[in-house]
Scaffold this motif. Structure first.
Motif, PDB file in Angstrom:
ATOM      1  N   PRO A 351       3.337  -5.266  22.046  1.00 42.94           N
ATOM      2  CA  PRO A 351       2.336  -4.316  21.527  1.00 42.94           C
ATOM      3  C   PRO A 351       1.333  -4.966  20.590  1.00 42.94           C
ATOM      4  CG  PRO A 351       4.514  -3.907  20.555  1.00 42.94           C
ATOM      5  CD  PRO A 351       4.710  -4.886  21.669  1.00 42.94           C
ATOM      6  N   GLY A 352       1.774  -5.963  19.822  1.00 48.11           N
ATOM      7  CA  GLY A 352       0.862  -6.652  18.919  1.00 48.11           C
ATOM      8  C   GLY A 352      -0.224  -7.390  19.664  1.00 48.11           C
ATOM      9  N   GLN A 353       0.147  -8.033  20.766  1.00 39.31           N
ATOM     10  CA  GLN A 353      -0.854  -8.732  21.574  1.00 39.31           C
ATOM     11  C   GLN A 353      -1.887  -7.761  22.120  1.00 39.31           C
ATOM     12  OE1 GLN A 353       0.216 -11.723  24.531  1.00 39.31           O
ATOM     13  NE2 GLN A 353       2.278 -11.778  23.669  1.00 39.31           N
ATOM     14  N   ARG A 354      -1.409  -6.610  22.629  1.00 38.78           N
ATOM     15  CA  ARG A 354      -2.342  -5.630  23.197  1.00 38.78           C
ATOM     16  C   ARG A 354      -3.324  -5.132  22.142  1.00 38.78           C
ATOM     17  NH1 ARG A 354       2.291  -2.155  26.379  1.00 38.78           N
ATOM     18  NH2 ARG A 354       2.489  -3.508  28.208  1.00 38.78           N
ATOM     19  N   TRP A 355      -2.788  -4.802  20.961  1.00 37.39           N
ATOM     20  CA  TRP A 355      -3.647  -4.275  19.896  1.00 37.39           C
ATOM     21  C   TRP A 355      -4.639  -5.327  19.443  1.00 37.39           C
ATOM     22  CZ3 TRP A 355      -4.304  -6.011  14.896  1.00 37.39           C
ATOM     23  CH2 TRP A 355      -5.111  -5.197  14.086  1.00 37.39           C
ATOM     24  N   LEU A 356      -4.168  -6.540  19.195  1.00 34.77           N
ATOM     25  CA  LEU A 356      -5.042  -7.582  18.671  1.00 34.77           C
ATOM     26  C   LEU A 356      -6.076  -7.997  19.705  1.00 34.77           C
ATOM     27  CD1 LEU A 356      -5.496  -9.214  16.119  1.00 34.77           C
ATOM     28  CD2 LEU A 356      -3.921 -10.947  16.992  1.00 34.77           C
ATOM     29  N   ARG A 357      -5.663  -8.068  20.968  1.00 33.31           N
ATOM     30  CA  ARG A 357      -6.621  -8.437  22.016  1.00 33.31           C
ATOM     31  C   ARG A 357      -7.718  -7.378  22.128  1.00 33.31           C
ATOM     32  NH1 ARG A 357      -3.274  -8.866  25.800  1.00 33.31           N
ATOM     33  NH2 ARG A 357      -2.863 -11.099  25.572  1.00 33.31           N
ATOM     34  N   ALA A 358      -7.331  -6.099  22.063  1.00 33.34           N
ATOM     35  CA  ALA A 358      -8.322  -5.020  22.153  1.00 33.34           C
ATOM     36  C   ALA A 358      -9.248  -5.034  20.949  1.00 33.34           C
ATOM     37  CB  ALA A 358      -7.606  -3.673  22.260  1.00 33.34           C
ATOM     38  N   ALA A 359      -8.683  -5.227  19.749  1.00 33.09           N
ATOM     39  CA  ALA A 359      -9.495  -5.221  18.535  1.00 33.09           C
ATOM     40  C   ALA A 359     -10.460  -6.401  18.519  1.00 33.09           C
ATOM     41  CB  ALA A 359      -8.586  -5.256  17.307  1.00 33.09           C
ATOM     42  N   LEU A 360      -9.959  -7.590  18.823  1.00 35.44           N
ATOM     43  CA  LEU A 360     -10.817  -8.768  18.821  1.00 35.44           C
ATOM     44  C   LEU A 360     -11.837  -8.703  19.954  1.00 35.44           C
ATOM     45  CD1 LEU A 360      -8.209 -11.587  18.055  1.00 35.44           C
ATOM     46  CD2 LEU A 360      -9.888 -10.597  16.497  1.00 35.44           C
ATOM     47  N   GLY A 361     -11.417  -8.190  21.114  1.00 31.94           N
ATOM     48  CA  GLY A 361     -12.336  -8.060  22.239  1.00 31.94           C
ATOM     49  C   GLY A 361     -13.477  -7.106  21.924  1.00 31.94           C
ATOM     50  N   ALA A 362     -13.148  -5.994  21.246  1.00 29.58           N
ATOM     51  CA  ALA A 362     -14.188  -5.039  20.864  1.00 29.58           C
ATOM     52  C   ALA A 362     -15.159  -5.671  19.872  1.00 29.58           C
ATOM     53  CB  ALA A 362     -13.546  -3.787  20.271  1.00 29.58           C
ATOM     54  N   SER A 363     -14.626  -6.437  18.922  1.00 33.88           N
ATOM     55  CA  SER A 363     -15.497  -7.116  17.952  1.00 33.88           C
ATOM     56  C   SER A 363     -16.393  -8.127  18.644  1.00 33.88           C
ATOM     57  CB  SER A 363     -14.641  -7.826  16.896  1.00 33.88           C
ATOM     58  OG  SER A 363     -13.887  -6.899  16.145  1.00 33.88           O
ATOM     59  N   LEU A 364     -15.829  -8.860  19.608  1.00 35.01           N
ATOM     60  CA  LEU A 364     -16.628  -9.841  20.342  1.00 35.01           C
ATOM     61  C   LEU A 364     -17.731  -9.155  21.134  1.00 35.01           C
ATOM     62  CD1 LEU A 364     -16.942 -12.820  21.179  1.00 35.01           C
ATOM     63  CD2 LEU A 364     -15.311 -12.396  23.029  1.00 35.01           C
ATOM     64  N   ASP A 365     -17.423  -8.015  21.752  1.00 35.82           N
ATOM     65  CA  ASP A 365     -18.449  -7.290  22.504  1.00 35.82           C
ATOM     66  C   ASP A 365     -19.562  -6.809  21.590  1.00 35.82           C
ATOM     67  OD1 ASP A 365     -17.233  -7.659  24.916  1.00 35.82           O
ATOM     68  OD2 ASP A 365     -16.261  -5.695  24.993  1.00 35.82           O
ATOM     69  N   ARG A 366     -19.202  -6.349  20.375  1.00 29.77           N
ATOM     70  CA  ARG A 366     -20.236  -5.899  19.439  1.00 29.77           C
ATOM     71  C   ARG A 366     -21.154  -7.051  19.039  1.00 29.77           C
ATOM     72  NH1 ARG A 366     -15.971  -2.601  17.423  1.00 29.77           N
ATOM     73  NH2 ARG A 366     -15.416  -4.160  15.843  1.00 29.77           N
ATOM     74  N   ILE A 367     -20.574  -8.223  18.839  1.00 31.04           N
ATOM     75  CA  ILE A 367     -21.377  -9.399  18.493  1.00 31.04           C
ATOM     76  C   ILE A 367     -22.312  -9.748  19.643  1.00 31.04           C
ATOM     77  CG2 ILE A 367     -21.267 -11.886  18.050  1.00 31.04           C
ATOM     78  CD1 ILE A 367     -18.603 -11.341  16.566  1.00 31.04           C
ATOM     79  N   ARG A 368     -21.793  -9.677  20.857  1.00 31.05           N
ATOM     80  CA  ARG A 368     -22.630 -10.010  22.014  1.00 31.05           C
ATOM     81  C   ARG A 368     -23.768  -9.013  22.175  1.00 31.05           C
ATOM     82  NH1 ARG A 368     -17.503 -11.351  26.002  1.00 31.05           N
ATOM     83  NH2 ARG A 368     -17.446 -13.607  25.650  1.00 31.05           N
ATOM     84  N   LEU A 369     -23.469  -7.724  21.977  1.00 33.18           N
ATOM     85  CA  LEU A 369     -24.506  -6.709  22.098  1.00 33.18           C
ATOM     86  C   LEU A 369     -25.565  -6.886  21.016  1.00 33.18           C
ATOM     87  CD1 LEU A 369     -22.321  -3.581  22.922  1.00 33.18           C
ATOM     88  CD2 LEU A 369     -23.962  -4.702  24.450  1.00 33.18           C
TER      89      LEU A 369
END
Length: 395
Positions: A351-369
């Motif tokens: 569960p930690g991997q899923r949460w951290l991957r989603a959180a970091l992925g969302a942050s990365l997408d915001r940076i890209r946008l």
């Protein structure tokens, strides 16, 4: 799965294939070897006697279990290149951070509690609260602060390898560039060995790099097919690995004596040869028949097992060694370590991997946008990578 010709294009394999379950099996073998080494060859302080004397019938094997870490490094070279191929630096960082840190953070906190409040003595790193906080970053190896867990030294090696691969992603990974990257790294390894320069040794890890390079070459063989050039990289790396492994084993023997650590040089040669043959079998597809679903779970719990097993032994062996036989106690300690690792995997790591991957992925997408870069998902990974990258090989 299809192969391109041996001289193939950069596309290589493009069809999606099954998870490389054989790597899960090898990961568990590596962890079990290290666990056997710690429990039956290296923990004199727990047994109040040399474990190699207590388990003399298997000591020629358990002393070589120390090289299970080297198998981890070989697997890492294979899987980390597969994970990085076709992905940006940001995607690679999200993948690695989400894979490494959830279980690691939990174990560091557990060790802090064990050694600060419970009073466990075995393998006590004697660290301050500040030192444990630095350990939470996994960067303590570069600060001079001790590791909260004795096995954490290998994570510092892995982390430096990930940094090198991450930098490699900035120029774009292709077959031709991989060959140049590996050739340059081998040259720097030889230079570091020859000069004993501290900076070169720190950056390019001459005693561990040949395993990573060989693993990368094996992945290229898996992806593009056999070529003389790739097998040359394997052969040169194999020779350097033999040198590193025999000297590592010799260092142990010199430290406590052959009588207490009966590991002859030829044993190290046999072990490294077997390790290379196993990864070659993966690269050539000879182990594809390993498809039992439970093996994927076995591979997934390997990381928490590696992180926690030595400290489980610090709790069980001193308290029970006078009341039950040594063989049943080793069996109990191994079973308990595996059970604890499974619980960490199910309740914390996954569960930690899923949460951290989603959180970091969302942050990365915001940076890209924000930077005007498309946040669309990266291209589909190559054969076997779709699930393999989620649980790539770390010890």
């Amino acid at each position: 799965m299809t192969y391109v010709p041996a001289h193939g294009s950069a596309a290589g394999r493009t069809t999606r294939g099954p998870r490389l379950v054989e790597l899960d099996v090898l990961r568990f073998i590596a962890a079990f070897a290290v666990m056997s080494f710690h429990f039956m060859a290296a923990s004199k302080s727990l047994w109040d006697d040399y474990p190699t004397a207590l388990f003399s019938s298997v000591n020629r094997v358990t002393t070589l279990g120390i090289l299970g870490v080297e198998l981890f490094f070989l697997i890492s070279g294979f899987v980390i290149l597969m994970s990085a191929w076709g992905h940006s630096l940001g995607d690679f960082v999200v993948s690695r951070v989400s894979r490494l840190y959830p279980a690691y953070w939990f174990v560091v906190i557990a060790l802090f509690v064990m050694y600060t409040f419970v009073g466990v003595k075995g393998f006590d790193p004697k660290l301050s609260l500040r030192d444990y906080l630095v350990n939470m970053t996994m960067l303590q190896g570069g600060t001079g602060i001790g590791h909260a867990g004795a096995v954490f030294w290998s994570l510092w090696v892995e982390l430096r390898f990930y940094i090198l691969v991450g930098l490699f992603t900035l120029v774009g990974i292709t077959l031709r560039r991989c060959l140049g990257f590996m050739a340059a790294w081998l040259i720097l390894v030889v230079l570091a060995e020859g000069t004993h320069n501290d900076v070169l040794t720190f950056l390019f890890m001459p005693r561990q790099a040949p395993y990573f390079i060989a693993g990368m070459a094996f992945y290229l063989i898996y992806r593009f097919g056999s070529t003389l050039v790739l097998w040359t990289f394997v052969g040169v790396s194999y020779g350097l690995c033999l040198l590193a492994a025999t000297e590592r084993i010799k260092g142990r023997v010199d430290m406590i004596g052959f009588a207490h650590y009966p590991a002859p040089p030829e044993g190290a040669i046999i072990a490294i040869t077997l390790i290379f043959l196993l990864i070659a079998a993966v690269a050539l597809g000879w182990l594809r028949w390993l498809r039992w679903r439970a093996l994927t779970t076995l591979g997934a719990l390997t990381y928490p097992l590696y992180l926690i097993h030595q400290n489980v032994s610090a709790v069980l062996i001193p308290g029970l060694k006078d009341s039950i036989g040594r063989w049943p106690l080793v069996g109990l300690t191994m079973a308990t370590s595996i059970a604890v690792a499974y619980l960490i995997y199910r309740l914390v790591d996954r569960p930690g991997q899923r949460w951290l991957r989603a959180a970091l992925g969302a942050s990365l997408d915001r940076i890209r946008l924000r930077d005007g870069v498309s946040a669309t998902p990266p291209p589909a990974p190559v054969a076997g990578a779709a699930t393999q990258t989620k649980e790539a090989s770390v010890p």
